[in-house]
Design a protein around this motif. Structure first.
Motif, mmCIF file in Angstrom:
data_model
loop_
_atom_site.group_PDB
_atom_site.id
_atom_site.type_symbol
_atom_site.label_atom_id
_atom_site.label_comp_id
_atom_site.label_asym_id
_atom_site.label_seq_id
_atom_site.Cartn_x
_atom_site.Cartn_y
_atom_site.Cartn_z
ATOM 1 N N LYS A 282 0.806 -1.224 0.000
ATOM 2 C CA LYS A 282 0.000 0.000 0.000
ATOM 3 C C LYS A 282 0.840 1.276 0.000
ATOM 4 C CE LYS A 282 -2.047 -1.348 3.796
ATOM 5 N NZ LYS A 282 -1.568 -2.740 3.873
ATOM 6 N N LYS A 283 2.163 1.157 -0.004
ATOM 7 C CA LYS A 283 3.014 2.334 0.125
ATOM 8 C C LYS A 283 3.579 2.758 -1.233
ATOM 9 C CE LYS A 283 4.444 1.107 4.830
ATOM 10 N NZ LYS A 283 5.591 0.796 5.718
ATOM 11 N N SER A 284 3.510 4.051 -1.501
ATOM 12 C CA SER A 284 4.119 4.638 -2.704
ATOM 13 C C SER A 284 3.699 3.903 -3.972
ATOM 14 C CB SER A 284 5.648 4.640 -2.574
ATOM 15 O OG SER A 284 6.057 5.299 -1.404
ATOM 16 N N ILE A 285 2.403 3.684 -4.114
ATOM 17 C CA ILE A 285 1.909 2.898 -5.238
ATOM 18 C C ILE A 285 2.257 3.561 -6.566
ATOM 19 C CG2 ILE A 285 -0.122 1.912 -6.324
ATOM 20 C CD1 ILE A 285 0.680 0.635 -3.683
ATOM 21 N N MET A 289 4.545 1.867 -9.487
ATOM 22 C CA MET A 289 4.012 1.573 -10.813
ATOM 23 C C MET A 289 4.791 2.312 -11.888
ATOM 24 S SD MET A 289 -0.122 1.144 -10.517
ATOM 25 C CE MET A 289 -0.436 2.773 -9.825
ATOM 26 N N ALA A 290 5.182 3.549 -11.615
ATOM 27 C CA ALA A 290 5.950 4.312 -12.597
ATOM 28 C C ALA A 290 7.300 3.644 -12.863
ATOM 29 C CB ALA A 290 6.153 5.741 -12.096
ATOM 30 N N TYR A 292 8.030 0.452 -12.305
ATOM 31 C CA TYR A 292 7.793 -0.853 -12.935
ATOM 32 C C TYR A 292 7.550 -0.710 -14.438
ATOM 33 C CZ TYR A 292 5.365 -5.087 -14.355
ATOM 34 O OH TYR A 292 4.976 -6.223 -15.031
ATOM 35 N N TYR A 293 6.616 0.160 -14.815
ATOM 36 C CA TYR A 293 6.279 0.294 -16.229
ATOM 37 C C TYR A 293 7.418 0.911 -17.035
ATOM 38 C CZ TYR A 293 1.493 -1.252 -15.616
ATOM 39 O OH TYR A 293 0.393 -2.013 -15.361
ATOM 40 N N SER A 294 8.216 1.743 -16.404
ATOM 41 C CA SER A 294 9.383 2.294 -17.101
ATOM 42 C C SER A 294 10.405 1.195 -17.396
ATOM 43 C CB SER A 294 10.029 3.397 -16.261
ATOM 44 O OG SER A 294 9.134 4.480 -16.063
ATOM 45 N N LEU A 295 10.660 0.345 -16.393
ATOM 46 C CA LEU A 295 11.611 -0.749 -16.594
ATOM 47 C C LEU A 295 11.091 -1.757 -17.617
ATOM 48 C CD1 LEU A 295 12.773 -1.391 -12.910
ATOM 49 C CD2 LEU A 295 14.059 -0.302 -14.751
ATOM 50 N N MET A 296 9.780 -2.079 -17.547
ATOM 51 C CA MET A 296 9.216 -3.013 -18.509
ATOM 52 C C MET A 296 9.242 -2.432 -19.917
ATOM 53 S SD MET A 296 8.409 -5.898 -17.126
ATOM 54 C CE MET A 296 9.888 -5.717 -16.098
ATOM 55 N N ALA A 297 9.049 -1.115 -20.034
ATOM 56 C CA ALA A 297 9.115 -0.476 -21.349
ATOM 57 C C ALA A 297 10.526 -0.562 -21.921
ATOM 58 C CB ALA A 297 8.672 0.987 -21.241
ATOM 59 N N LEU A 298 11.524 -0.296 -21.079
ATOM 60 C CA LEU A 298 12.910 -0.399 -21.532
ATOM 61 C C LEU A 298 13.256 -1.828 -21.927
ATOM 62 C CD1 LEU A 298 14.721 1.899 -18.915
ATOM 63 C CD2 LEU A 298 14.317 2.379 -21.339
ATOM 64 N N VAL A 333 1.980 2.291 -24.944
ATOM 65 C CA VAL A 333 1.698 3.658 -24.488
ATOM 66 C C VAL A 333 0.199 3.860 -24.310
ATOM 67 C CG1 VAL A 333 1.835 6.092 -25.122
ATOM 68 C CG2 VAL A 333 3.791 4.600 -25.515
ATOM 69 N N SER A 334 -0.603 3.309 -25.224
ATOM 70 C CA SER A 334 -2.060 3.408 -25.100
ATOM 71 C C SER A 334 -2.539 2.733 -23.823
ATOM 72 C CB SER A 334 -2.731 2.769 -26.316
ATOM 73 O OG SER A 334 -2.361 3.425 -27.513
ATOM 74 N N GLY A 335 -1.922 1.583 -23.482
ATOM 75 C CA GLY A 335 -2.288 0.899 -22.248
ATOM 76 C C GLY A 335 -1.999 1.739 -21.017
ATOM 77 N N ILE A 336 -0.861 2.434 -21.018
ATOM 78 C CA ILE A 336 -0.516 3.300 -19.886
ATOM 79 C C ILE A 336 -1.522 4.441 -19.781
ATOM 80 C CG2 ILE A 336 1.232 4.797 -18.901
ATOM 81 C CD1 ILE A 336 1.929 1.830 -18.852
#
Length: 404
Positions: A282-285, A289-290, A292-298, A333-336
């Motif tokens: 529950k902390k710093s969600i 997420m930012a 996580y999605y940045s690393l997955m995008a890279l 990007v559309s998913g984000i």
């Protein structure tokens, strides 16, 4: 009042049909998996057959282990006849050893659903936790088996140059099934929300669309990479998986009863994160997420880059990298963007205390809401106040994380 009764009947009819449909699809999936293994054997593709068998057996064993552990936590709270019979005759352990534990859970859910449907009763407080544990197992099965299988089958299709319209549609359907599993778990967690009567199927549809748009590029990138560098996909997975398990450990998860078995849950979370986001704290969600999605995008860009580098060596490849890569990145990007829309307008943020500590006053308030609002059904209201142990602790903890 007649309209309310009709809503009540329709609600349990749909619940009953969805339960039966889930079991039928589970059995159909097993039949299709066996047919795939036999097809690999007949074609002489023994490596693919071995990988497929490993995925099937590994997924089944992990599901049975989780199911057995969860039964062990709450044997004194078993209420369905079929589960009581299995417990009294000491059949729970043998059934899980024989890889039949999940079917016992299906039998318990179908029993309560059938009774509710036939007698127009409401035992939601009884089967709520059964259904949530079953949905969690289905979610695990999706990422333990279905998602890796989709990557495997797509890479095989690409290697053989058999990508046609019908195969593309099958791949899209399989990706939609993965996103559907995540969305249905999202839907079953809504019972803990004080304001859940405001939720609609539009919220679930947006949640499904966000996951679908993100899962398609991820699975496609993995499959494309695997089609040209199959020997490196294992190293890629293990590297990411170990990092993701450590990330789950850093979140100090508290889902399992035993600290030792908690590492198994973290390993499962790491596998889910390899394909899709799943909230476990529950902390710093927003920050998590930012990141996580940045690393997955890279990582997705890297996988597509390796595929683009190697694909020009295959003259028979029918895919144009200059079309595929922008399309997949555009979907990501559309998913984000859809995810941002979901959290801004559709995500029902929950009050942690009301989620984890439902009070009698809160239940009365929900009952009054039901009397005044015909859009709510009885299943949207009843939450019994029980000690936070076993299945109750798991469900409330996950709900608090999921809707925070």
């Amino acid at each position: 009042m007649v309209d309310t009764q009709e809503r009540f009947t329709l609600s349990y009819l749909l619940k009953y049909l969805f339960t039966l449909l889930g079991l039928l699809l589970f059995l159909l999936d097993i039949a299709l998996d066996i047919w795939t293994v036999v097809s690999f054997y007949q074609d002489g593709a023994y490596v693919y057959m071995a990988v497929m068998i490993f995925l099937l057996l590994g997924s089944s064993v992990l599901l049975q282990v989780f199911s057995w552990l969860w039964y062990s936590d709450s044997l004194d709270k078993i209420k369905t006849k079929v589960e009581k019979f299995a417990n009294q005759h000491l059949l729970i352990n043998p059934l899980h050893f024989l890889q039949l534990g999940v079917y016992l859970r299906y039998a318990g859910v179908i029993e309560t659903s059938t009774r509710d449907f036939c007698h127009r009763t409401n035992s939601f407080r009884e089967d709520m936790y059964l259904y949530q544990d079953l949905q969690m197992l289905c979610l695990f099965e999706t990422f333990f088996e279905s998602a890796p299988q989709l990557v495997l089958m797509t890479s095989i299709i690409l290697q053989r140059g058999e990508l046609e319209l019908i195969t593309g549609f099958k791949i899209l359907t399989s990706a939609a099934a993965i996103a559907k599993s995540v969305a249905m778990y999202h839907r079953c967690m809504r019972v803990y929300l004080p304001e859940k009567c405001k939720m609609s199927w539009i919220s679930t549809a947006v949640y499904f669309l966000w996951n679908l748009l993100v899962i398609i590029p991820r699975v496609s990138a993995l499959a494309l990479f695997c089609s040209v560098l199959p020997c490196y996909i294992t190293a890629h997975f293990l590297s990411w998986w170990m990092l993701l398990v450590l990330a789950a450990w850093s979140q100090k998860t508290n889902y399992m009863k035993s600290p030792g078995w908690e590492w198994l849950f973290r390993a499962a979370v790491g596998l889910i994160w390899y394909f899709c986001w799943f909230n476990v704290s529950k902390k710093s969600i927003k920050v998590k997420m930012a990141v996580y999605y940045s690393l997955m995008a890279l990582d997705t860009v890297m996988l597509l880059g390796f595929w683009c580098w190697k694909v020009f060596e295959y003259a028979g490849c029918s895919l144009n990298p200059y079309v595929v890569i922008p399309t997949l990145l555009g979907l990501y990007v559309s998913g984000i963007l859809v995810k941002i829309i979901y959290y801004k307008w559709f995500h029902p943020n929950g009050n942690e205390k009301k989620i984890t500590e439902p009070t009698e006053e809160e239940n009365l308030r929900r009952a009054k809401t039901y009397e005044m609002d015909s859009d709510c059904t009885p299943e949207d209201i009843d939450i019994s106040e029980q000690p936070f142990t076993g299945v109750h602790q798991r469900s409330r903890t996950m709900a608090a994380n999921f809707y925070f």
